[in-house]
Design a protein around this motif. Structure first.
Motif, mmCIF file in Angstrom:
data_model
loop_
_atom_site.group_PDB
_atom_site.id
_atom_site.type_symbol
_atom_site.label_atom_id
_atom_site.label_comp_id
_atom_site.label_asym_id
_atom_site.label_seq_id
_atom_site.Cartn_x
_atom_site.Cartn_y
_atom_site.Cartn_z
ATOM 1 N N LEU A 106 46.701 16.716 25.986
ATOM 2 C CA LEU A 106 45.547 16.755 26.890
ATOM 3 C C LEU A 106 44.414 15.871 26.364
ATOM 4 O O LEU A 106 43.742 15.172 27.130
ATOM 5 N N LEU A 107 44.227 15.884 25.058
ATOM 6 C CA LEU A 107 43.215 15.011 24.455
ATOM 7 C C LEU A 107 43.540 13.546 24.739
ATOM 8 O O LEU A 107 42.660 12.752 25.078
ATOM 9 N N ARG A 108 44.796 13.210 24.632
ATOM 10 C CA ARG A 108 45.230 11.835 24.887
ATOM 11 C C ARG A 108 44.963 11.459 26.354
ATOM 12 O O ARG A 108 44.505 10.354 26.660
ATOM 13 N N GLU A 109 45.237 12.398 27.242
ATOM 14 C CA GLU A 109 45.011 12.140 28.676
ATOM 15 C C GLU A 109 43.523 11.887 28.939
ATOM 16 O O GLU A 109 43.158 10.925 29.625
ATOM 17 N N TYR A 110 42.677 12.730 28.379
ATOM 18 C CA TYR A 110 41.235 12.568 28.595
ATOM 19 C C TYR A 110 40.707 11.299 27.911
ATOM 20 O O TYR A 110 39.799 10.645 28.423
#
Lengths: 457, 254
Positions: A57-61
């Motif tokens: 999720l961090l990578r997506e954001y």
């Protein structure tokens, strides 16, 4: 409660996009809202599957944020506001949300340091308190929300906002039955009372962190009615009824600003032109660029008095023109460039009036959100400011009067009947808030999950 | 000089009011019985009037078998469906009729000493992590009013609870709704769990950001665009239609 006893403007014609009576400065730069320009706001949304782990999720954001900021620099947009509307996994895990905000703010700082791109970050915490499932004032879900307000405020958020859920159980029951009394009770009374209880806590967290308490939206109720009403061919709810629900939304969303929120308001609060007329806070609106998330009948007119121009939410994926976040940042940036160019040329009222002419008579929702009518509805609220019920009722009656009093606002017989029926029912309601509440507490106890104690009764 | 909006009378190049031209002629429902009391029950259902339905159901049960009264209630609801299909009724009228029907049905079933035979069983839920359930509630009311048993699991339902409810109730159909794309991923997990247990129950998914492309990407999944489709889908599933045939019927299969 009666903070707004008069209108912020002397007439509707004073209201214009990009300028407010009470501007707000947020974020890096800072981004000044309501000081003579409109700013774009992108709301990126992660893909399904990206929520499996914190790292994914961090990578997506990280990618979504970089795409938005990068496109601004590539095309010369002077400022950008990014709003993260929390998904369930963020609000229910405050450490995930904190990490995401910290990362995004660092990226924004990099772009500011390197290019001077002004930017700000909004944390819209998900209201996980579904009234028929958890107690509004005492639950694990509430604890998560308050923790996440704090964790994002401490890790880069410049603005705190929310879409609160109070009154949703009664409203949902009532709107399915075209019951205007239940709508007034659900939105005007229950949701307002819930906001009056929750918002001081949000404002307190914002103050402690020296950031801004933004605003609230009647999305869970007003937008539900609007989307049920749909387009010309839909048969789920009369459009006139949805417009009356929206009138209640304005009386209700005002509570956030009475409790200390200063704007920018929440983008999906279609009632915001009325809020601006009353409070003079900078408003965020979503219009044509929110077609990526939903359809609506007033995409241009809502730009008439906007200060922060948004897209609702765009899911992250590839398009021919780049990622969806890049594409929608570009659309919003150019929309705003046009508005700001009109200001530079002294033609802003012409552009405002073009946007009004586009949608004022397309549908009753656009009609009531036309700044002239919004101003009149705002006056009805202000003149009845002392009771949540009284001002909601006044807003509904004023809206009905405006719709039926303008011969250019065409209605089908069915729509007229629905409007007349609702108006008769509202006119028959008691004057006293106490009497109204007593009646409703008795009549709506049949609604599954409605717990009066959740609203302080 | 630019004109003011007050000077504009022709908006035809700006928008076309398709709703005005397409306005449906008002009409009433057709009678379903020559018996005055039974007809009053049906009329009460059509009008969504719980009091009328209750009063006349009590009267009718004095001289009629409960099954006859139930048939009348359902016949009244059938007229409501026709009015909705023809655009005379909007959803709220249908929901009010459904409320009235359920009041009469409960009374008649009490008199019968048991539940009326249902057309099938449908398990319904809103995805884990998702609390947006008005679409599910509307679909549940419509499906229930059309003679099906509905097991409504509510909102934010863990995947294993859905699978268990389908199994325990030998359901003909299971439905899932979600507003957010980030919660709809629960549907694929449920479908896999059901497949792993050898279940073939059609799994109808829809709502908000849920797409046909996503729902047809996993076995058992059938995409629904509107709550209104639920009744026909429940009918198909209860008559034994497989999930593959339902998908062919309702979805664009690439």
């Amino acid at each position: 409660m009666a903070k707004y006893t008069s209108m912020a403007y002397n007439s509707w014609d004073e209201m214009i996009f990009g300028t407010t009576k009470n501007p707000v400065s947020i974020g890096l730069g800072p981004v000044e809202l309501g000081k003579g320009w409109v700013v774009p706001q992108i709301v990126p949304h992660p893909r399904p599957g990206s929520t499996d782990t914190k790292e994914k999720l961090l990578r997506e954001y990280q990618r979504m944020t970089d795409d938005a900021l990068g496109r601004c620099v590539a095309l010369g947009f002077p400022a950008l506001v990014i709003e993260f509307e929390h998904i369930y996994q963020m609000t229910s895990q405050p450490d995930w949300a904190a990490a995401i905000f910290k990362q995004a703010k660092a990226q924004m700082q990099d772009y500011y340091d390197k290019y001077g791109l002004k930017s700000a970050l909004i944390s819209t915490v998900a209201d996980l308190r579904k009234p028929d499932m958890v107690h509004m004032r005492k639950s694990q879900e509430l604890d998560w929300m308050l923790e996440t307000f704090a964790s994002t405020a401490e890790n880069g958020a410049d603005v705190l906002s929310i879409e609160t859920m109070g009154g949703k159980e009664v409203f949902d029951w009532a709107v399915q039955r075209q019951d205007i009394r239940g709508v007034i009770f659900g939105i005007g009374v229950l949701s307002s009372r819930d906001m009056a209880w929750l918002w001081p806590q949000i404002v307190d967290t914002a103050k402690k962190n020296n950031i801004t308490a933004g605003g609230d939206t009647d999305c869970a109720r007003g937008n539900t009615a609007m989307f049920l009403a749909g387009g010309y061919t839909a048969t789920d709810l009369p459009h006139t009824f949805a417009a009356l629900a929206r009138a209640c939304s304005a009386a209700r969303s005002l509570v956030a600003y009475e409790q200390g929120a200063t704007g920018p308001t929440k983008d999906c609060a279609y009632e915001d032109p009325i809020i601006k007329a009353i409070t003079g806070v900078p408003i965020t609106m979503e219009g044509v660029a929110s077609a990526c998330a939903h359809s609506e009948m007033q995409s241009n007119i809502v730009a008439a008095v906007v200060d922060l121009w948004s897209n609702e939410a765009v899911e992250y994926h590839d398009m021919f023109g780049g990622s969806s976040v890049e594409v929608f940042t570009e659309i919003l940036g150019y929309n705003v460039a046009q508005m700001n160019a009109s200001i530079a040329l002294g033609q802003e009222k012409v552009l405002r009036d073009i946007n009004i002419a586009s949608d004022k008579y397309r549908d009753v929702h656009g009609f009531m959100l036309s700044p002239d009518n919004s101003y009149e509805i705002g006056k009805a609220i202000v003149e009845n400011i002392d009771s949540y019920y009284g001002r909601s009722k006044a807003a509904v009656l004023k809206t009905a009067e405006l719709i039926s009093g303008d011969s250019k606002m065409q209605l089908t017989e069915f729509e007229k009947d629905a409007l007349d029926k609702a108006r008769r029912e509202v006119e028959a309601l008691p004057d006293s808030e106490d009497e109204f509440i007593d009646q409703c507490l008795s009549d709506y106890k049949k609604v599954a999950g409605f717990d009066p104690s959740a609203y302080g009764f | 000089m630019p004109k003011s909006l007050n000077e504009v009378s022709d908006f035809s190049n700006i928008f076309t009011r398709y709703d005005i031209g397409a306005a449906v002629q008002k009409r009433g429902a057709e009678d379903v019985s020559t018996d005055k009391v039974l007809q009053a029950i049906a009329t009460g259902v059509v009008d969504g009037d719980e009091d009328v339905v209750l009063e006349n159901t009590n009267k009718a049960l004095e001289n009629n078998e409960p099954t006859k009264v139930i048939d009348t209630l359902i016949a009244g609801m059938r007229e409501v469906s026709k009015l909705w299909d023809d655009g005379v009724y909007y959803l709220p009228q249908v929901i009010l009729s459904s409320d009235a029907l359920m009041v009469g049905l409960e009374k008649a079933e009490d008199a019968m000493g048991g539940k009326a035979v249902k057309k099938g069983t449908v398990v319904m839920h809103c995805a884990h992590g998702d609390i947006h359930d008005i679409g599910k509630n509307i679909a549940a009311a419509l499906i229930r009013a059309n003679g099906f048993k509905v097991i409504d699991l509510g909102s934010d339902v863990p995947e294993d609870e859905v699978v268990k409810a389908v199994k325990d109730n030998n359901a003909n159909l299971v439905t899932g709704t979600a507003l957010m794309t980030t919660t709809m991923s629960a549907f694929a997990k449920i479908a896999k769990m059901m497949k792993d247990e050898g279940m073939t129950t059609p799994f109808v998914c829809g709502g908000g950001a849920v797409s046909e492309e996503y729902v047809t990407s996993f076995d058992l999944g059938v995409y629904a665009d509107q709550a209104k489709q639920g009744v026909e889908m429940a009918t198909d599933a209860s008559s034994g239609m497989s999930w593959e045939d339902m998908r062919s019927k309702y979805n664009l299969v690439m």
